[in-house]
Design a protein around this motif. Structure first.
Motif, PDB file in Angstrom:
ATOM      1  N   ASN A 153       0.806  -1.226   0.000  1.00 16.41           N
ATOM      2  CA  ASN A 153       0.000   0.000   0.000  1.00 16.41           C
ATOM      3  C   ASN A 153       0.835   1.269   0.000  1.00 16.41           C
ATOM      4  N   LEU A 154       2.121   1.113  -0.236  1.00 23.04           N
ATOM      5  CA  LEU A 154       2.999   2.267  -0.434  1.00 23.04           C
ATOM      6  C   LEU A 154       3.564   2.216  -1.843  1.00 23.04           C
ATOM      7  N   ASP A 155       3.639   3.382  -2.479  1.00 21.01           N
ATOM      8  CA  ASP A 155       4.173   3.497  -3.839  1.00 21.01           C
ATOM      9  C   ASP A 155       5.411   4.372  -3.789  1.00 21.01           C
ATOM     10  N   LEU A 156       6.590   3.749  -3.794  1.00 21.59           N
ATOM     11  CA  LEU A 156       7.841   4.499  -3.733  1.00 21.59           C
ATOM     12  C   LEU A 156       8.109   5.157  -5.076  1.00 21.59           C
ATOM     13  N   GLN A 157       8.179   6.484  -5.068  1.00 21.92           N
ATOM     14  CA  GLN A 157       8.352   7.223  -6.321  1.00 21.92           C
ATOM     15  C   GLN A 157       9.721   7.865  -6.478  1.00 21.92           C
ATOM     16  N   GLY A 158      10.512   7.913  -5.399  1.00 22.33           N
ATOM     17  CA  GLY A 158      11.823   8.534  -5.524  1.00 22.33           C
ATOM     18  C   GLY A 158      12.384   8.966  -4.195  1.00 22.33           C
ATOM     19  N   LEU A 159      13.259   9.985  -4.239  1.00 23.18           N
ATOM     20  CA  LEU A 159      14.011  10.418  -3.071  1.00 23.18           C
ATOM     21  C   LEU A 159      13.867  11.919  -2.835  1.00 23.18           C
ATOM     22  N   MET A 160      14.136  12.314  -1.598  1.00 20.69           N
ATOM     23  CA  MET A 160      14.100  13.724  -1.208  1.00 20.69           C
ATOM     24  C   MET A 160      15.340  14.030  -0.374  1.00 20.69           C
ATOM     25  N   VAL A 161      15.834  15.254  -0.487  1.00 22.28           N
ATOM     26  CA  VAL A 161      16.962  15.675   0.337  1.00 22.28           C
ATOM     27  C   VAL A 161      16.769  17.113   0.791  1.00 22.28           C
ATOM     28  N   LEU A 162      17.273  17.377   1.993  1.00 24.53           N
ATOM     29  CA  LEU A 162      17.364  18.723   2.544  1.00 24.53           C
ATOM     30  C   LEU A 162      18.834  18.932   2.883  1.00 24.53           C
ATOM     31  N   PRO A 163      19.607  19.568   1.996  1.00 26.74           N
ATOM     32  CA  PRO A 163      21.053  19.676   2.228  1.00 26.74           C
ATOM     33  C   PRO A 163      21.373  20.630   3.373  1.00 26.74           C
ATOM     34  N   ARG A 164      22.606  20.580   3.808  1.00 23.74           N
ATOM     35  CA  ARG A 164      23.023  21.460   4.899  1.00 23.74           C
ATOM     36  C   ARG A 164      22.880  22.916   4.485  1.00 23.74           C
ATOM     37  N   ARG A 183      19.670   7.737  -6.432  1.00 26.56           N
ATOM     38  CA  ARG A 183      18.392   7.365  -7.048  1.00 26.56           C
ATOM     39  C   ARG A 183      18.612   6.428  -8.224  1.00 26.56           C
ATOM     40  N   ASP A 184      19.583   6.764  -9.069  1.00 25.59           N
ATOM     41  CA  ASP A 184      19.838   5.934 -10.242  1.00 25.59           C
ATOM     42  C   ASP A 184      20.281   4.528  -9.831  1.00 25.59           C
ATOM     43  N   LEU A 190      16.469  -1.996  -7.715  1.00 18.79           N
ATOM     44  CA  LEU A 190      15.086  -2.411  -7.505  1.00 18.79           C
ATOM     45  C   LEU A 190      14.404  -2.858  -8.789  1.00 18.79           C
ATOM     46  N   GLY A 191      14.992  -2.509  -9.924  1.00 14.69           N
ATOM     47  CA  GLY A 191      14.392  -2.858 -11.200  1.00 14.69           C
ATOM     48  C   GLY A 191      13.105  -2.115 -11.480  1.00 14.69           C
ATOM     49  N   ARG A 192      13.051  -0.860 -11.033  1.00 11.35           N
ATOM     50  CA  ARG A 192      11.842  -0.056 -11.247  1.00 11.35           C
ATOM     51  C   ARG A 192      12.220   1.408 -11.324  1.00 11.35           C
ATOM     52  N   ALA A 193      11.388   2.165 -12.003  1.00 11.59           N
ATOM     53  CA  ALA A 193      11.635   3.601 -12.133  1.00 11.59           C
ATOM     54  C   ALA A 193      11.392   4.300 -10.804  1.00 11.59           C
ATOM     55  N   LEU A 194      12.233   5.269 -10.496  1.00 11.97           N
ATOM     56  CA  LEU A 194      12.060   6.150  -9.342  1.00 11.97           C
ATOM     57  C   LEU A 194      12.147   7.579  -9.888  1.00 11.97           C
ATOM     58  N   PRO A 195      11.070   8.068 -10.463  1.00 14.52           N
ATOM     59  CA  PRO A 195      11.148   9.290 -11.264  1.00 14.52           C
ATOM     60  C   PRO A 195      11.315  10.585 -10.488  1.00 14.52           C
ATOM     61  N   VAL A 196      11.042  10.576  -9.176  1.00 13.67           N
ATOM     62  CA  VAL A 196      10.987  11.838  -8.442  1.00 13.67           C
ATOM     63  C   VAL A 196      12.266  12.111  -7.661  1.00 13.67           C
ATOM     64  N   LEU A 197      12.815  13.310  -7.841  1.00  9.26           N
ATOM     65  CA  LEU A 197      13.891  13.846  -7.015  1.00  9.26           C
ATOM     66  C   LEU A 197      13.396  15.166  -6.437  1.00  9.26           C
ATOM     67  N   SER A 198      13.037  15.152  -5.153  1.00 10.35           N
ATOM     68  CA  SER A 198      12.549  16.345  -4.477  1.00 10.35           C
ATOM     69  C   SER A 198      13.736  17.040  -3.826  1.00 10.35           C
ATOM     70  N   MET A 199      14.179  18.131  -4.439  1.00 11.11           N
ATOM     71  CA  MET A 199      15.351  18.836  -3.916  1.00 11.11           C
ATOM     72  C   MET A 199      15.390  20.250  -4.479  1.00 11.11           C
ATOM     73  N   GLY A 200      15.834  21.171  -3.635  1.00  6.41           N
ATOM     74  CA  GLY A 200      15.905  22.568  -4.032  1.00  6.41           C
ATOM     75  C   GLY A 200      14.840  23.407  -3.375  1.00  6.41           C
ATOM     76  N   VAL A 209      17.848  22.169  -9.866  1.00  8.09           N
ATOM     77  CA  VAL A 209      17.275  21.875 -11.184  1.00  8.09           C
ATOM     78  C   VAL A 209      18.355  21.392 -12.140  1.00  8.09           C
ATOM     79  N   GLU A 210      19.512  22.030 -12.090  1.00  6.11           N
ATOM     80  CA  GLU A 210      20.598  21.631 -12.982  1.00  6.11           C
ATOM     81  C   GLU A 210      21.092  20.218 -12.688  1.00  6.11           C
ATOM     82  N   GLU A 211      20.915  19.767 -11.444  1.00  7.64           N
ATOM     83  CA  GLU A 211      21.340  18.422 -11.056  1.00  7.64           C
ATOM     84  C   GLU A 211      20.218  17.392 -11.177  1.00  7.64           C
ATOM     85  N   GLY A 212      19.037  17.818 -11.664  1.00  8.44           N
ATOM     86  CA  GLY A 212      18.000  16.845 -11.965  1.00  8.44           C
ATOM     87  C   GLY A 212      16.750  16.879 -11.115  1.00  8.44           C
TER      88      GLY A 212
END
Length: 228
Positions: A153-164, A183-184, A190-200, A209-212
């Motif tokens: 019941n969870l759908d993993l879509q990607g990763l998030m970061v809050l840098p220093r 993420r890549d 995992l053999g699955r797409a992880l399309p989301v990078l929440s950062m910035g 944005v320049e880093e994806g």
């Protein structure tokens, strides 16, 4: 500057950063961080065309959701989520950005199962290994990702970061790049797409944005200073 003017300026920054990186601006989602701002401010920004809003506290978000139930808003949860608040978050937020432990993931899974919903989530990674900050260590992210993927019941879509926090926005670039590389690697593992990078955020939108980055979380540069 007016609210719509600040929104337009942020959108222009995204377009310029995408142009520099050779990316399509349509691939970057703007999450307007409405933490500490009233429902009236959210409604005003919604009238300017912004649809996605991020909240950090469940108890603050719920009254806004109720007040703006008919506004066509998509809500994202971007703060530290306490396990005792998970039952109020599941099914109400289109995306929870901050899963950082197997325990929290299990709690969300149980609540999502009980509610008969599938909850989209991101894993928050503490790339800089700051002890005071939430997020799973990068070295432990694969184990957590495998656990989350195993929860129906969870759908993993990607990763998030809050840098220093650093004075130079460009100093955050290594953290953003590290999250993309992680993420890549996880997607391959995992053999699955992880399309989301929440950062910035407001101060470091461009290098993110320049880093994806696919989702940027902007509060101050849209709403102005927050008043807790």
């Amino acid at each position: 500057m007016s609210l719509d003017g600040r929104l337009a300026r942020v959108r222009e920054r995204i377009v310029r950063a995408c142009g520099k990186a050779g990316r399509d601006p349509a691939g970057v989602t703007l999450v307007a961080v409405s933490k500490f701002h009233p429902a009236e401010a959210v409604a005003a920004l919604r009238a300017c065309g912004q649809r996605i809003f991020g909240e950090s506290y469940v108890q603050e978000a719920l009254p806004k959701m109720e007040a703006l139930a008919d506004a066509g808003i998509q809500w994202h949860f971007i703060g530290r989520l306490q396990k005792n608040k998970a039952k109020f978050a599941v099914g109400r937020f289109a995306l929870i950005h901050t899963v950082d432990s197997v325990e929290l993931a299990r709690t969300l899974q149980n609540k999502a199962l009980a509610a008969s919903v599938v909850q989209p989530v991101l894993i928050q990674v503490n790339v800089d290994d700051e002890p005071q900050k939430a997020g799973v260590a990068a070295s432990l992210a694969p184990e957590l990702a495998e656990a989350v993927v195993g929860m129906a019941n969870l759908d993993l879509q990607g990763l998030m970061v809050l840098p220093r926090a650093l004075d130079d926005p460009q100093a955050a670039r290594p953290a953003f790049a590290a999250l993309r590389v992680l993420r890549d690697a996880l997607a391959t593992r995992l053999g699955r797409a992880l399309p989301v990078l929440s950062m910035g955020m407001s101060g470091d939108l461009e290098p993110a944005v320049e880093e994806g980055a696919t989702h940027v979380r902007i509060g101050t540069d849209i709403f102005g200073p927050r008043h807790a």
